[in-house]
Design a protein around this motif. Sequence first.
Motif, PDB file in Angstrom:
ATOM      1  N   VAL A  45       0.830  -1.197   0.000  1.00  0.00           N
ATOM      2  CA  VAL A  45       0.000   0.000   0.000  1.00  0.00           C
ATOM      3  C   VAL A  45       0.869   1.252   0.000  1.00  0.00           C
ATOM      4  CG1 VAL A  45      -1.693   1.329   1.309  1.00  0.00           C
ATOM      5  CG2 VAL A  45      -1.887  -1.175   1.173  1.00  0.00           C
ATOM      6  N   ALA A  46       1.815   1.313   0.924  1.00  0.00           N
ATOM      7  CA  ALA A  46       2.666   2.492   1.047  1.00  0.00           C
ATOM      8  C   ALA A  46       3.951   2.095   1.753  1.00  0.00           C
ATOM      9  CB  ALA A  46       1.960   3.596   1.828  1.00  0.00           C
ATOM     10  N   SER A  47       5.015   2.798   1.424  1.00  0.00           N
ATOM     11  CA  SER A  47       6.287   2.526   2.075  1.00  0.00           C
ATOM     12  C   SER A  47       7.054   3.828   2.266  1.00  0.00           C
ATOM     13  CB  SER A  47       7.124   1.541   1.273  1.00  0.00           C
ATOM     14  OG  SER A  47       7.540   2.115   0.046  1.00  0.00           O
ATOM     15  N   ILE A  48       7.983   3.783   3.215  1.00  0.00           N
ATOM     16  CA  ILE A  48       8.867   4.918   3.454  1.00  0.00           C
ATOM     17  C   ILE A  48      10.231   4.361   3.774  1.00  0.00           C
ATOM     18  CG2 ILE A  48       8.161   5.039   5.902  1.00  0.00           C
ATOM     19  CD1 ILE A  48       8.498   8.123   5.630  1.00  0.00           C
ATOM     20  N   ASP A  49      11.260   4.902   3.114  1.00  0.00           N
ATOM     21  CA  ASP A  49      12.588   4.352   3.343  1.00  0.00           C
ATOM     22  C   ASP A  49      13.350   5.214   4.346  1.00  0.00           C
ATOM     23  OD1 ASP A  49      14.070   5.459   0.160  1.00  0.00           O
ATOM     24  OD2 ASP A  49      13.661   6.557   2.007  1.00  0.00           O
ATOM     25  N   LYS A  55       6.483   5.774  -1.223  1.00  0.00           N
ATOM     26  CA  LYS A  55       5.934   5.127  -2.420  1.00  0.00           C
ATOM     27  C   LYS A  55       4.513   4.689  -2.092  1.00  0.00           C
ATOM     28  CE  LYS A  55       5.603   2.888  -6.316  1.00  0.00           C
ATOM     29  NZ  LYS A  55       5.543   3.594  -7.633  1.00  0.00           N
ATOM     30  N   TYR A  56       3.603   4.893  -3.033  1.00  0.00           N
ATOM     31  CA  TYR A  56       2.216   4.504  -2.828  1.00  0.00           C
ATOM     32  C   TYR A  56       1.727   3.632  -3.972  1.00  0.00           C
ATOM     33  CZ  TYR A  56       2.175   8.241   0.634  1.00  0.00           C
ATOM     34  OH  TYR A  56       2.444   9.035   1.728  1.00  0.00           O
ATOM     35  N   ALA A  57       0.859   2.712  -3.640  1.00  0.00           N
ATOM     36  CA  ALA A  57       0.150   1.981  -4.679  1.00  0.00           C
ATOM     37  C   ALA A  57      -0.754   2.952  -5.430  1.00  0.00           C
ATOM     38  CB  ALA A  57      -0.675   0.861  -4.062  1.00  0.00           C
ATOM     39  N   ASP A  58      -0.942   2.729  -6.703  1.00  0.00           N
ATOM     40  CA  ASP A  58      -1.762   3.637  -7.512  1.00  0.00           C
ATOM     41  C   ASP A  58      -3.173   3.762  -6.936  1.00  0.00           C
ATOM     42  OD1 ASP A  58      -0.354   2.670 -10.744  1.00  0.00           O
ATOM     43  OD2 ASP A  58       0.327   4.095  -9.217  1.00  0.00           O
ATOM     44  N   ILE A  99      11.288  -1.237   1.029  1.00  0.00           N
ATOM     45  CA  ILE A  99      10.214  -2.213   0.855  1.00  0.00           C
ATOM     46  C   ILE A  99       9.726  -2.253  -0.588  1.00  0.00           C
ATOM     47  CG2 ILE A  99       7.762  -2.546   1.404  1.00  0.00           C
ATOM     48  CD1 ILE A  99       8.515  -2.110   4.331  1.00  0.00           C
ATOM     49  N   TYR A 100       9.756  -1.107  -1.244  1.00  0.00           N
ATOM     50  CA  TYR A 100       9.404  -1.077  -2.667  1.00  0.00           C
ATOM     51  C   TYR A 100      10.689  -0.878  -3.457  1.00  0.00           C
ATOM     52  CZ  TYR A 100       7.468   0.057  -7.178  1.00  0.00           C
ATOM     53  OH  TYR A 100       7.171   0.064  -8.512  1.00  0.00           O
ATOM     54  N   ALA A 101      11.009  -1.843  -4.285  1.00  0.00           N
ATOM     55  CA  ALA A 101      12.208  -1.749  -5.091  1.00  0.00           C
ATOM     56  C   ALA A 101      12.048  -2.637  -6.315  1.00  0.00           C
ATOM     57  CB  ALA A 101      13.445  -2.174  -4.300  1.00  0.00           C
ATOM     58  N   GLY A 102      12.485  -2.106  -7.450  1.00  0.00           N
ATOM     59  CA  GLY A 102      12.429  -2.897  -8.664  1.00  0.00           C
ATOM     60  C   GLY A 102      11.037  -3.356  -9.041  1.00  0.00           C
ATOM     61  N   GLY A 103      10.031  -2.550  -8.679  1.00  0.00           N
ATOM     62  CA  GLY A 103       8.671  -2.900  -9.025  1.00  0.00           C
ATOM     63  C   GLY A 103       8.023  -3.920  -8.109  1.00  0.00           C
ATOM     64  N   ARG A 104       8.721  -4.265  -7.032  1.00  0.00           N
ATOM     65  CA  ARG A 104       8.193  -5.275  -6.120  1.00  0.00           C
ATOM     66  C   ARG A 104       8.105  -4.730  -4.697  1.00  0.00           C
ATOM     67  NH1 ARG A 104      11.118 -10.956  -6.873  1.00  0.00           N
ATOM     68  NH2 ARG A 104       9.453 -11.484  -5.431  1.00  0.00           N
ATOM     69  N   TRP A 105       7.155  -5.238  -3.974  1.00  0.00           N
ATOM     70  CA  TRP A 105       6.963  -4.908  -2.565  1.00  0.00           C
ATOM     71  C   TRP A 105       7.385  -6.126  -1.742  1.00  0.00           C
ATOM     72  CZ3 TRP A 105       4.573  -0.197  -1.041  1.00  0.00           C
ATOM     73  CH2 TRP A 105       4.014   0.559  -2.087  1.00  0.00           C
ATOM     74  N   GLU A 106       8.371  -5.926  -0.871  1.00  0.00           N
ATOM     75  CA  GLU A 106       8.835  -7.031  -0.038  1.00  0.00           C
ATOM     76  C   GLU A 106       9.173  -6.534   1.347  1.00  0.00           C
ATOM     77  OE1 GLU A 106      10.893  -9.935  -3.409  1.00  0.00           O
ATOM     78  OE2 GLU A 106      12.139  -8.858  -1.978  1.00  0.00           O
ATOM     79  N   ALA A 107       8.921  -7.389   2.336  1.00  0.00           N
ATOM     80  CA  ALA A 107       9.270  -7.042   3.709  1.00  0.00           C
ATOM     81  C   ALA A 107       9.697  -8.297   4.450  1.00  0.00           C
ATOM     82  CB  ALA A 107       8.091  -6.377   4.414  1.00  0.00           C
ATOM     83  N   ARG A 108      10.468  -8.094   5.510  1.00  0.00           N
ATOM     84  CA  ARG A 108      10.977  -9.215   6.278  1.00  0.00           C
ATOM     85  C   ARG A 108      10.211  -9.420   7.577  1.00  0.00           C
ATOM     86  NH1 ARG A 108      17.334  -9.455   7.034  1.00  0.00           N
ATOM     87  NH2 ARG A 108      17.067  -9.773   4.804  1.00  0.00           N
TER      88      ARG A 108
END
Length: 120
Positions: A45-49, A55-58, A99-108
């Motif tokens: 949905v949203a991320s902050i580095d 970054k937000y989902a459209d 969390i958002y990088a290279g078009g992908r959303w990932e978290a640990r």
Amino acid sequence: QVQLAESGGGSVQAGGSLRLSCAASKYPYCMGWFRQAPGKEREGVASIDLGGITKYADSVKGRFTISEDNAKKTLYLQMNSLKPEDSAMYYCAAHTSPIYAGGRWEARYWGQGTQVTVSS
């Protein structure tokens, strides 16, 4: 490892607002919010580095705002103009890289989630 605890979910009518909070046991991390509706895949949905870049989902751009208070080790998601399609379990997430990088959303690391229900 970091523990995450969300709060602030609830039920609102369409057009209403909610603010989610996520208390982290450690900071700083790259942080974000994901959601998952019944029968659907989890989505970012949203991320902050660490540099404060967001970054937000459209689907939520212009309606949701992610922010953080480093001193309080707390992440927020302000959700305005809510729609029924925003209804989902919302999860706070943390990662050691964006969390958002290279078009992908990932978290640990993940919180337990908080339910948001928007009625029409």
